[in-house]
Every structure is written in C-alpha cells, then in structure tokens.
Design an enzyme around this catalytic site. Structure first.
Site, PDB file in Angstrom:
ATOM      1  N   CYS A   1    -139.131  53.550  35.836  1.00 20.38           N
ATOM      2  CA  CYS A   1    -140.681  54.102  34.228  1.00 20.38           C
ATOM      3  C   CYS A   1    -141.139  54.416  35.112  1.00 20.38           C
ATOM      4  O   CYS A   1    -142.125  53.690  36.405  1.00 20.38           O
ATOM      5  CB  CYS A   1    -141.038  53.645  33.293  1.00 20.38           C
ATOM      6  SG  CYS A   1    -138.823  53.444  32.591  1.00 20.38           S
TER       7      CYS A   1
ATOM      8  N   ARG B   1    -139.698  59.118  39.489  1.00 25.59           N
ATOM      9  CA  ARG B   1    -139.188  57.445  38.880  1.00 25.59           C
ATOM     10  C   ARG B   1    -138.162  57.745  37.291  1.00 25.59           C
ATOM     11  O   ARG B   1    -137.785  56.577  36.775  1.00 25.59           O
ATOM     12  CB  ARG B   1    -140.656  56.923  38.446  1.00 25.59           C
ATOM     13  CG  ARG B   1    -140.987  56.436  39.597  1.00 25.59           C
ATOM     14  CD  ARG B   1    -142.323  55.364  39.606  1.00 25.59           C
ATOM     15  NE  ARG B   1    -141.922  54.406  38.686  1.00 25.59           N
ATOM     16  CZ  ARG B   1    -141.489  52.979  39.742  1.00 25.59           C
ATOM     17  NH1 ARG B   1    -141.980  53.019  40.709  1.00 25.59           N
ATOM     18  NH2 ARG B   1    -141.111  51.550  39.434  1.00 25.59           N
TER      19      ARG B   1
ATOM     20  N   TRP C   1    -137.166  56.472  32.419  1.00 23.78           N
ATOM     21  CA  TRP C   1    -135.847  56.272  33.390  1.00 23.78           C
ATOM     22  C   TRP C   1    -135.459  55.144  32.234  1.00 23.78           C
ATOM     23  O   TRP C   1    -135.313  54.268  32.071  1.00 23.78           O
ATOM     24  CB  TRP C   1    -136.138  55.868  34.095  1.00 23.78           C
ATOM     25  CG  TRP C   1    -134.639  55.821  34.822  1.00 23.78           C
ATOM     26  CD1 TRP C   1    -133.938  54.078  35.319  1.00 23.78           C
ATOM     27  CD2 TRP C   1    -133.823  56.650  35.488  1.00 23.78           C
ATOM     28  NE1 TRP C   1    -132.475  54.264  35.302  1.00 23.78           N
ATOM     29  CE2 TRP C   1    -132.369  55.738  35.480  1.00 23.78           C
ATOM     30  CE3 TRP C   1    -133.830  58.174  35.842  1.00 23.78           C
ATOM     31  CZ2 TRP C   1    -131.348  56.813  36.042  1.00 23.78           C
ATOM     32  CZ3 TRP C   1    -132.533  58.934  35.992  1.00 23.78           C
ATOM     33  CH2 TRP C   1    -131.413  57.671  36.344  1.00 23.78           C
TER      34      TRP C   1
ATOM     35  N   ASN D   1    -142.550  49.434  32.007  1.00 23.22           N
ATOM     36  CA  ASN D   1    -141.813  49.327  32.617  1.00 23.22           C
ATOM     37  C   ASN D   1    -141.868  48.004  33.221  1.00 23.22           C
ATOM     38  O   ASN D   1    -142.222  47.148  33.730  1.00 23.22           O
ATOM     39  CB  ASN D   1    -142.622  49.932  34.323  1.00 23.22           C
ATOM     40  CG  ASN D   1    -141.332  49.842  35.406  1.00 23.22           C
ATOM     41  OD1 ASN D   1    -140.607  50.426  35.127  1.00 23.22           O
ATOM     42  ND2 ASN D   1    -142.383  50.174  36.984  1.00 23.22           N
ATOM     43  N   GLY D   2    -140.242  48.002  32.989  1.00 20.73           N
ATOM     44  CA  GLY D   2    -139.438  46.710  33.558  1.00 20.73           C
ATOM     45  C   GLY D   2    -138.639  46.646  32.338  1.00 20.73           C
ATOM     46  O   GLY D   2    -138.037  47.353  31.032  1.00 20.73           O
TER      47      GLY D   2
ATOM     48  N   GLU E   1    -116.666  52.244  52.575  1.00 21.26           N
ATOM     49  CA  GLU E   1    -118.256  52.872  52.661  1.00 21.26           C
ATOM     50  C   GLU E   1    -118.672  52.495  53.764  1.00 21.26           C
ATOM     51  O   GLU E   1    -119.707  53.723  53.487  1.00 21.26           O
ATOM     52  CB  GLU E   1    -119.174  51.481  51.960  1.00 21.26           C
ATOM     53  CG  GLU E   1    -120.365  52.024  51.031  1.00 21.26           C
ATOM     54  CD  GLU E   1    -120.711  53.101  50.085  1.00 21.26           C
ATOM     55  OE1 GLU E   1    -119.338  53.748  50.142  1.00 21.26           O
ATOM     56  OE2 GLU E   1    -121.552  53.168  49.799  1.00 21.26           O
TER      57      GLU E   1
ATOM     58  N   LYS F   1    -120.702  56.850  54.587  1.00 19.00           N
ATOM     59  CA  LYS F   1    -121.396  56.502  55.420  1.00 19.00           C
ATOM     60  C   LYS F   1    -122.489  57.217  56.220  1.00 19.00           C
ATOM     61  O   LYS F   1    -123.265  58.313  56.534  1.00 19.00           O
ATOM     62  CB  LYS F   1    -122.831  55.160  55.111  1.00 19.00           C
ATOM     63  CG  LYS F   1    -123.015  55.245  53.697  1.00 19.00           C
ATOM     64  CD  LYS F   1    -124.115  55.174  52.191  1.00 19.00           C
ATOM     65  CE  LYS F   1    -123.595  55.853  51.811  1.00 19.00           C
ATOM     66  NZ  LYS F   1    -122.820  56.063  50.605  1.00 19.00           N
TER      67      LYS F   1
ATOM     68  N   GLU G   1    -121.240  60.577  56.334  1.00 16.37           N
ATOM     69  CA  GLU G   1    -121.528  61.846  55.527  1.00 16.37           C
ATOM     70  C   GLU G   1    -123.055  61.987  55.715  1.00 16.37           C
ATOM     71  O   GLU G   1    -123.467  63.290  55.700  1.00 16.37           O
ATOM     72  CB  GLU G   1    -121.679  61.924  53.911  1.00 16.37           C
ATOM     73  CG  GLU G   1    -122.709  60.567  53.298  1.00 16.37           C
ATOM     74  CD  GLU G   1    -122.398  59.737  52.419  1.00 16.37           C
ATOM     75  OE1 GLU G   1    -122.449  58.753  51.935  1.00 16.37           O
ATOM     76  OE2 GLU G   1    -121.977  60.632  50.880  1.00 16.37           O
TER      77      GLU G   1
ATOM     78  N   HIS H   1     -99.916  50.067  62.541  1.00 15.53           N
ATOM     79  CA  HIS H   1     -98.441  50.142  61.737  1.00 15.53           C
ATOM     80  C   HIS H   1     -98.768  51.988  61.847  1.00 15.53           C
ATOM     81  O   HIS H   1     -97.964  52.949  61.648  1.00 15.53           O
ATOM     82  CB  HIS H   1     -98.697  50.328  60.200  1.00 15.53           C
ATOM     83  CG  HIS H   1     -98.466  49.014  59.850  1.00 15.53           C
ATOM     84  ND1 HIS H   1     -96.926  48.429  60.241  1.00 15.53           N
ATOM     85  CD2 HIS H   1     -99.240  47.840  59.803  1.00 15.53           C
ATOM     86  CE1 HIS H   1     -97.499  46.816  59.897  1.00 15.53           C
ATOM     87  NE2 HIS H   1     -97.949  46.970  59.352  1.00 15.53           N
TER      88      HIS H   1
ATOM     89  N   LYS I   1    -125.476  65.930  45.228  1.00 22.03           N
ATOM     90  CA  LYS I   1    -125.624  64.980  44.407  1.00 22.03           C
ATOM     91  C   LYS I   1    -124.724  64.491  43.035  1.00 22.03           C
ATOM     92  O   LYS I   1    -123.969  63.262  43.324  1.00 22.03           O
ATOM     93  CB  LYS I   1    -126.914  64.085  44.519  1.00 22.03           C
ATOM     94  CG  LYS I   1    -127.325  62.553  43.423  1.00 22.03           C
ATOM     95  CD  LYS I   1    -127.162  61.865  44.412  1.00 22.03           C
ATOM     96  CE  LYS I   1    -127.755  60.717  44.118  1.00 22.03           C
ATOM     97  NZ  LYS I   1    -127.192  59.659  44.664  1.00 22.03           N
TER      98      LYS I   1
HETATM   99  O1  M6R Z   1    -121.491  59.822  40.251  1.00 22.77           O
HETATM  100  P1  M6R Z   1    -120.902  58.853  41.571  1.00 22.77           P
HETATM  101  O2  M6R Z   1    -120.718  58.575  41.543  1.00 22.77           O
HETATM  102  O3  M6R Z   1    -119.561  59.342  40.254  1.00 22.77           O
HETATM  103  O4  M6R Z   1    -120.428  60.025  42.687  1.00 22.77           O
HETATM  104  C1  M6R Z   1    -118.736  60.356  43.072  1.00 22.77           C
HETATM  105  C2  M6R Z   1    -119.049  60.150  44.612  1.00 22.77           C
HETATM  106  O5  M6R Z   1    -119.392  61.671  44.600  1.00 22.77           O
HETATM  107  C3  M6R Z   1    -120.301  59.255  45.012  1.00 22.77           C
HETATM  108  O6  M6R Z   1    -120.335  58.634  44.657  1.00 22.77           O
HETATM  109  C4  M6R Z   1    -120.366  60.177  47.045  1.00 22.77           C
HETATM  110  O7  M6R Z   1    -119.203  59.433  46.901  1.00 22.77           O
HETATM  111  C5  M6R Z   1    -121.834  59.538  47.223  1.00 22.77           C
HETATM  112  N1  M6R Z   1    -123.081  60.125  46.830  1.00 22.77           N
HETATM  113  C6  M6R Z   1    -121.832  58.915  48.976  1.00 22.77           C
HETATM  114  O8  M6R Z   1    -122.926  58.525  49.233  1.00 22.77           O
END
Ligand code: M6R
Length: 623
Positions: free
Chosen positions: A2, A27, A79, A105-106, A496, A500, A503, A519, A618
């Site tokens: 927060c 925040r 938050w 905050n905490g 992952e 990264k 994207e 395979h 996002k």
């Molecule tokens: O909000 P969510 O965790 O449900 O989002 C799922 C994916 O859209 C999200 O994890 C996306 O793959 C990431 N932003 C990638 O870095």
C-alpha cells in the site's frame, strides 16, 4: 503493498496528502483515505471505489469545511491483503474512541491472537484488517497515560510481521508518530520561511515519489526505528527509546524514475521486488503447531481431506506455476493431479465430481479462459479454489475458496513477481493438502516451510548476478531462435524462460521437456543453434546432462542454469547462469530468475519496450 503519506506543518497539509496519494496509486487503488487533525479533533474520510477511490476521496474532502484548515494528517492508498477492498477496511483505521487513527503498509503476522485478546478486553472490531490490532493496542497504551510515541513503541514490541505505519491522535495536535519494519518509510523536512518564524513541514511516505518536489532533505528510517514528526522537526528513536541518527537519502530521480524505484522500467523493478513478494506471500502462513493458516481458503479441512483428484487450470505464466505445483502435490500429497491450459479445459469433457478439487491460477483473477474453466468445474460440483493476486477479483468472488499471493500490483505485462509468488502459494497449498491427507507429519511440513522461507534470500543472491546475465544475454544479440530445455520441475522453468523471451524480446523460443527432444525437435539442432538448459541438481540432473550432450554433439551452443560451484555442469556449457541451490521441488523459484533477466536484457538490448510488449495485454478478458 500500500502507499502511505503523512504531513504536519503550516502549509496546505490536505493538498500534500491528496497529491502524494495520487503519486502512490501505482501501489494500489482498492481504496484511499485520510485522517486529519483540526481543532483538537480527528476527522476521517475514506472511499473504496476502485480506480475512482482517490477522485471520490477528493470530493469528500473538498466538501468538508474543516478539512482545508488541517495542520496535520495521514493518508493511505490500499492494495488489499487482509479483508475485502471495502470502505470499512480502508485506512485510516480508528480506535474505539475515534481519537486515534493509523495507516499501515505490511502484514501483522500475529493479528489473530491479538484480535482475540483485544476482543476479550472489550475492543470492538470495525474492519477485517490485520491493521486494526495496531490502533487498539495504541489506544490501550494511551489509556495508561503513555504519550503517543510511548504507546506506539509499546505496541510495536507486541506485534510480529512487517509494517510501515503512521499514527495520529486527537490528544497530541501537530504530532505524527511513524515506524517501520521491513516495509520502507521515508522522512522529509521542508524549510519554513527564511526568518524562521514559520516552521516548515515534516513529511513521511512509503515511497519517494510522494515527496518529490516538496523537499530534497530526505532520510530513510531503518527497521524498528520510530520517528516523531512535528512541524519542521523530527526525532528518531529505537523501539527501546534510544535516540538515533537516521540515514540521509540522496535522491536525484525525477518523478517517473522514482515511481519505478530508480529502475528504467516497471519490469526491472518488479523483478527486483521478487524476494519481497515471496516473503509477503509466506508471512504468517505457518502456525506454531506446524499446520497452516490459510484464512481466505473458505473450503473446510473436511472437504479438502475428501478430495481424491486435483485439476489445475491456468494460462501463460500462471500455467507454468501450476505445472510446478503438479509435481509438488503429487509428490507431497500423493493426490493425482492433472493440469490443463484453461482455454482447452471445458471443451474436453473433463471427468469431475464433488471430490475433485479444481485450482484456478490467475494473477489478475479476471482471465476469461480460466474463469470459464472454473465455472465449468462448479457445474460438476467440484470444489473450486483460486490462487489470485487481486483481492475480490471475479475468480476470487466466484470460487469456493481463494488463496492470495501478496506480490502487490504488477504493472509490467510480463509476469515476474506474481509468477514466483504463485509457485510458493501453490507449494504451501500442496503442503496443506499433504497434511490433511496424512502424508506429511507437522515436523516435515515445518522443515519444508523453512526452506520456502529461505527462498527470498536465495532469489536475492540470484538477482545479484544480474550484470553477468546481462553480459551473456548480449552475446546472443544476433540469435533469432532458442530452445529451452528442462526436465521434471526444470521443464516448467524452461517453458517460462521461453515465454519471457517470446513476449518481450520477440524471439522464437521453444520450451521442451528435454527427454522429448529426440522424438522430433532434435532435427532442428545444427551448428549455431542456441540451447538454454535448466541443469540444476534436481531429480533428473543426470538424464538432463545426457540430453545436453546430445545437442552439444550436434554443434549447439549451450547455455546452462547451474548450481553455484557445480563444475560438472559448467564443463558442459558454453555459458553458465549461476544460481544457489535449494530443495529440488522449490528450485523453480530460483532457477527461473536468470531466465527472466536473460529475456529482459536481451529485449532491452534490442530496444524493445519491456513493460508494454506489442500485441499483448496485462489482463486477457476475451476468449
Ligand atoms: O492474470 P493471469 O495470471 O490469469 O494471466 C494469464 C496469462 O495471460 C499471463 O500469465 C501471461 O502469460 C503473462 N503476462 C506472461 O508473462
């Protein structure tokens, strides 16, 4: 996670608070509130209208005749962690008499015990927050004749957990008492008039941006230090009351840099917030008897012990966190666990019944594919639980139960700190299931939880090698295709790492379980191919090294994530990304860090905007 602000002085305190809150909205904005001292009274205003909270708070304050005359006040933007994002739970929180107010905050770890004790002493609880115990404890101390600073010190000696807090009381006009443990707190002094007839303002904030432009005379409070602020002055003491000199803060940032904590972008900042996201997510989860405190879970222990099968549904990075959890749940709880890409789940006629536990994993709690998968599961009477970073998100409201990660708001589109927090939250859940199914004695759970608690420091160590990772990443500026390989829990880490890179660096990256390579995909390996392998000492290290040998012998350039000092692994690599070691099932939390940094630095070297990668959002609310 927060934002807090405070000001006392002759100037326009209300405006300082509102403007500071506006700068702290990154925040969190579940709610906003202020407490103002005017004419020996305390006046509070709060609004909990999501993104409109601050705007609505301003309207309330503007409509209050006394607010403008306030000389002292504290403010908060929230938050949510404990308690829904409602007005009742918005800070400032007040004591029973309405004469003391606190912003915090905490996380107060022992709030349950303290709440029970305070209730038996006749205190009436008006919120669901952990914060509220603080204000009632201060109230009790004040009733014994203590000054505000003595009351705050005594209170803080009773609480465990993390805090940056500020307290005002009607009985001590012009005074703010503030303190911190783990959560940051910055103090500022602004000059008065040149003749010294009017004292300047004394200011405090959880973050530098809130004070920028007001003063450049800033100090950082250390853990367990308490500060008394009065117009133009401050006095810092320890919890024992010993006077100390606070550390001076040199700040040359502009507002934008300050919001990003001095990092060039939010993604960089969020990568470095990971140790904190982990410790906050774990805070207070283990009870002294070795069982777990998962308050928001809402699914009874009895129901959870009846579960005979687990499904995990998620998308993207959340799916990768879920994949790590599959290994943990099957190993620790011995429950059959399936995992599905959420967008596929309901179209494959999954076989579910009332003894099935479906776990949705979603940072936002709003991703439509995951939400729909959870709805499908509920139709089959399965118990549905969500792991979410957003309190009261759609999924949190619709699910039978929820377990919150406490990573704070994530601004960068690429998930980083929320991904790590998801893994540890899921692992705590796996331990809880293991206990309920009689697979793990409390002593073992306590030991593994201890290992989880060690992760923030290990992630910090992994982050300390950022410069080395950046240098290695930049050697691959000319490479367009990457393979990411891993086995066992190294496989989700490879996925992952590849995601990264795709994207934010816009580079082709295939994530594979290393054993699957022969395979088919190995046909693509030729001299010049770049293979990034997760080769830390998890269960299948030897087999993984066999797969590494297969690609090396075909001319691939090999980059390996290896445990510190592991020369056998390093000998098989062209480049090494070093990480500290931990329990193999927890290793993904550490091993993924250099891969985040690898993608981050390569993307920046290519000149891409890492916070807002092209074509992405996002939160994905369309199917
Ligand atoms: O909000 P969510 O965790 O449900 O989002 C799922 C994916 O859209 C999200 O994890 C996306 O793959 C990431 N932003 C990638 O870095």
């Amino acid at each position: 996670m927060c934002g807090i602000i405070g000001a006392t002085g002759q100037g326009c305190v209300t405006e300082i608070l509102l403007e500071g809150l506006a700068r702290l909205e990154y925040r969190g904005y579940d709610s906003a509130g202020v407490a103002l001292q005017a004419d020996g009274d305390l006046w509070r205003a709060r609004a909990a209208t999501g993104t409109r909270s601050l705007e609505d708070l301003r309207k309330i304050v503007d409509g209050a005749p006394d607010a403008g005359g306030a000389l002292t006040g504290i403010g908060h933007t929230r938050w949510a962690t404990h308690g829904h994002p409602t007005e009742e739970n918005a800070h400032p929180i007040m004591d029973c008499s309405g004469r003391v107010a606190v912003v915090h905050n905490g996380i107060i770890e022992n709030w349950r015990e303290l709440t029970a004790r305070l209730a038996s002493d006749g205190h009436v609880r008006t919120s669901d927050t952990d914060t509220e115990v603080l204000v009632h404890l201060v109230e009790e101390e004040l009733a014994t004749g203590a000054s505000l600073v003595e009351a705050v010190r005594a209170t803080l000696r009773e609480v465990s957990g993390t805090f940056a807090l500020a307290v005002v009381c009607a009985g001590e006009p012009g005074t703010i008492v503030a303190a911190r443990r783990v959560s940051p707190l910055v103090i500022g002094l602004a000059d008065g008039d040149p003749e010294g007839e009017v004292a300047g303002e004394a200011l405090l904030a959880s973050d530098i941006p809130a004070l920028l432009g007001r003063t450049r005379r800033l100090w950082a409070l250390e853990d367990d230090q308490v500060v008394e602020l009065r117009p133009g002055s401050m006095r810092v003491t320890t919890l024992a009351g010993k006077e100390v000199e606070p550390s001076v803060l040199q700040v040359n940032w502009d507002l934008e840099a300050a919001e990003k904590g001095g990092h060039p972008d939010f993604m960089g900042k969020e990568i470095h917030e990971q140790p904190r996201a982990l410790s906050d997510t774990l805070l207070g989860r283990l009870l002294p008897d070795g069982t777990f405190a998962l308050d928001e879970l809402r699914i009874s222990d009895e129901d959870l012990s009846r579960v005979d099968k687990v499904f995990i549904v998620a998308c993207g990075s959340s799916y990768h966190a879920g994949l790590v959890a599959k290994y943990a749940i099957e190993h620790w709880a011995r429950l059959p666990t399936e995992i599905d890409i959420a967008s596929e789940f309901r179209y494959r006629d999954p076989v579910l019944d009332s003894r099935t536990l479906v776990i949705g994993v979603s940072q936002s709690g709003e991703t439509i594919d995951t939400l729909q998968a959870m709805r499908e599961a509920r139709q089959w009477s399965a118990k549905v639980l969500v792991i979410s970073n957003v309190v009261d998100s759609s999924m949190a409201r619709e699910a039978d139960g929820v377990l919150y990660t406490r990573a704070g708001p994530e601004v960068g589109v690429a998930s980083t700190k929320t991904h790590l927090a998801q893994i540890v939250a899921l692992e705590v859940l796996a331990l809880h299931l293991a206990q309920l199914h009689g697979r793990m004695p409390p002593a073992d759970a306590r030991m593994l939880f201890g290992d989880l608690e060690g992760l923030p420091d290990l992630v910090e160590l992994a982050l300390a090698r950022e410069k080395d990772v950046a240098e290695i990443a930049c050697r691959f500026l000319g490479t367009r295709d990457f393979f990411f390989l891993g086995r066992h829990v190294g496989y989700p880490v490879a996925l992952e790492g590849a995601l990264k890179l795709k994207e934010i660096a816009y580079l082709r990256a295939e994530g594979y379980p290393a054993g699957e390579l022969k395979h088919g995909p190995i046909a693509l390996i030729e001299p010049g191919a770049v293979v990034v392998g997760v080769a830390t000492r998890t269960r299948l290290w030897e087999k993984m090294m066999g797969n590494v040998a297969e690609v090396r012998s075909r001319g691939a350039t090999v980059v390996l994530v290896a445990n510190d000092g592991d020369s056998d692994t390093a000998d098989q690599a062209d480049e090494v990304l070093w990480v500290p070691s931990t329990d193999p099932l927890l290793a993904p939390v550490i091993d993924v860090v250099p891969l985040q940094l690898f993608a981050y630095h390569l993307a920046r070297a290519h000149g891409h905007d890492v916070d807002r990668p092209r074509n992405l959002a996002k939160t994905v609310t369309v199917e």
